[in-house]
Design a protein around this motif. Sequence first.
Motif, mmCIF file in Angstrom:
data_model
loop_
_atom_site.group_PDB
_atom_site.id
_atom_site.type_symbol
_atom_site.label_atom_id
_atom_site.label_comp_id
_atom_site.label_asym_id
_atom_site.label_seq_id
_atom_site.Cartn_x
_atom_site.Cartn_y
_atom_site.Cartn_z
ATOM 1 N N ILE A 186 -23.144 -6.407 81.986
ATOM 2 C CA ILE A 186 -24.035 -6.866 83.035
ATOM 3 C C ILE A 186 -24.505 -8.290 82.737
ATOM 4 C CG2 ILE A 186 -25.989 -5.755 81.905
ATOM 5 C CD1 ILE A 186 -25.555 -6.487 85.662
ATOM 6 N N GLU A 187 -24.734 -9.060 83.769
ATOM 7 C CA GLU A 187 -25.049 -10.483 83.650
ATOM 8 C C GLU A 187 -26.243 -10.754 82.738
ATOM 9 O OE1 GLU A 187 -26.048 -14.248 86.666
ATOM 10 O OE2 GLU A 187 -25.709 -12.232 87.462
ATOM 11 N N ARG A 188 -27.292 -9.953 82.831
ATOM 12 C CA ARG A 188 -28.506 -10.252 82.077
ATOM 13 C C ARG A 188 -28.330 -10.134 80.563
ATOM 14 N NH1 ARG A 188 -29.571 -5.469 84.795
ATOM 15 N NH2 ARG A 188 -29.748 -3.598 83.507
ATOM 16 N N ASN A 189 -27.289 -9.398 80.120
ATOM 17 C CA ASN A 189 -27.067 -9.212 78.684
ATOM 18 C C ASN A 189 -25.890 -10.030 78.157
ATOM 19 O OD1 ASN A 189 -29.171 -7.354 78.558
ATOM 20 N ND2 ASN A 189 -27.829 -5.621 79.032
ATOM 21 N N LEU A 190 -25.340 -10.891 78.978
ATOM 22 C CA LEU A 190 -24.123 -11.619 78.627
ATOM 23 C C LEU A 190 -24.283 -12.437 77.359
ATOM 24 C CD1 LEU A 190 -21.207 -12.441 79.607
ATOM 25 C CD2 LEU A 190 -22.315 -14.398 80.681
ATOM 26 N N PHE A 191 -25.301 -13.301 77.310
ATOM 27 C CA PHE A 191 -25.473 -14.190 76.173
ATOM 28 C C PHE A 191 -25.779 -13.401 74.904
ATOM 29 C CE2 PHE A 191 -25.305 -17.446 79.229
ATOM 30 C CZ PHE A 191 -25.192 -18.657 78.580
ATOM 31 N N GLU A 192 -26.603 -12.386 75.050
ATOM 32 C CA GLU A 192 -26.952 -11.562 73.894
ATOM 33 C C GLU A 192 -25.723 -10.892 73.292
ATOM 34 O OE1 GLU A 192 -29.791 -7.702 72.840
ATOM 35 O OE2 GLU A 192 -29.651 -8.464 74.890
ATOM 36 N N ASN A 193 -24.831 -10.367 74.141
ATOM 37 C CA ASN A 193 -23.654 -9.659 73.650
ATOM 38 C C ASN A 193 -22.594 -10.593 73.087
ATOM 39 O OD1 ASN A 193 -24.624 -7.095 74.349
ATOM 40 N ND2 ASN A 193 -23.892 -7.302 76.452
ATOM 41 N N LEU A 194 -22.409 -11.752 73.702
ATOM 42 C CA LEU A 194 -21.319 -12.633 73.288
ATOM 43 C C LEU A 194 -21.669 -13.571 72.129
ATOM 44 C CD1 LEU A 194 -19.760 -13.666 76.725
ATOM 45 C CD2 LEU A 194 -18.862 -12.030 75.048
ATOM 46 N N SER A 195 -22.952 -13.692 71.840
ATOM 47 C CA SER A 195 -23.346 -14.632 70.782
ATOM 48 C C SER A 195 -23.478 -13.973 69.413
ATOM 49 C CB SER A 195 -24.667 -15.320 71.135
ATOM 50 O OG SER A 195 -25.704 -14.378 71.293
ATOM 51 N N LYS A 196 -23.224 -12.668 69.354
ATOM 52 C CA LYS A 196 -23.331 -11.949 68.076
ATOM 53 C C LYS A 196 -22.135 -12.234 67.186
ATOM 54 C CE LYS A 196 -26.095 -8.149 69.933
ATOM 55 N NZ LYS A 196 -26.141 -6.708 70.228
#
Length: 347
Positions: A337-347
Amino acid sequence: MSNYKKISQLLTIILFMALLIVPSTIMFFNPKEKKQNKNEEELSKIDRVNELFQKEFGLKTELIDSYFKFKNNINVSPLPNSCVVGKSGWYFLGNEYNNLFDDSFGYNTVIDSQELETIKNNIESMRSFLTSKGIDFKIVVPPNKHRVYPEYLPYSHPQKKTRLEILNDYLKKEIDFEIVYLRDTLVKAKSEKLLYYKTNTHWNDYGAYIGYNYTMKIINKTHDLPIAGIEEYEEVIQPIKVNDVTQQINLTFKEDAIFLQKKDTIATKIIFSKYHKQVFSNPSKTKTLLMHRDSFANAWMGFFNESFGTTIYLRGYKLNKELINKEKPDIVIFEMIERNLFENLSK
């Protein structure tokens, strides 16, 4: 002083004392089982009383719920950072969730250059590994409800680029990679049917089908896979089970929504099903899909199972190279989902 005035003052004093005494009486004599603090033996008597007042103060829940209902009845959110009361019975998540309300307008959008670099490197690393195995790699993003139905938000800002749009421009320029963003195709289809729930953050079955159909057309630019047609399903109107947005303010509503049911016998069989992993087999199809996903894919799985011989769904976004070497999927999709994009991809 008149008798009327004396009686009025007396009643005021009695009412005031009742407001002080009744909640405390309810708190101490409430038959509900109280949960014991794991460190209760270490607390002083004063500390235990303070903790009891904070957690179990009489009528606390009733007063809070009454306040929430009152604010909702005048179309004002009691907790706007968690739940935003929209127009015509629509509810949206607030900025507590990765600043998503503001980001829906590109408002107060700040992206650290190092974060962009990290995401770029993570995507390039995953793509390189999968490409070396002959596996296609897609990142597919369902949009926040705010981006599909902004007309139901209580107010708006001038539209600027969102964090996803900035990231996509950066990735296309730096590594020739584009995230599949489903917003435009959903906006085009929303005049036909309702695509998202009003009191839940997710899309409904019809919205999920639109997203599936578009994603499969993107995949079929390099493949030749069957796509389930909407005519293969019948619409069933049922109440939804969870109002996950309005639960943020302790309110529940009855909301009916569109559910799509397969008209013919479903050929797909469940091979394995736990929270973190599901595996399905469809003997009438051939290729294998591995999808890393979140709760938005709950409504997706039945559709993708119609296009692949084996479908494997995993929670989380870390590539399992051992599983990939074993299962040899033809396509790997990261759905998020869009709202979690940065959180998921920056790990």
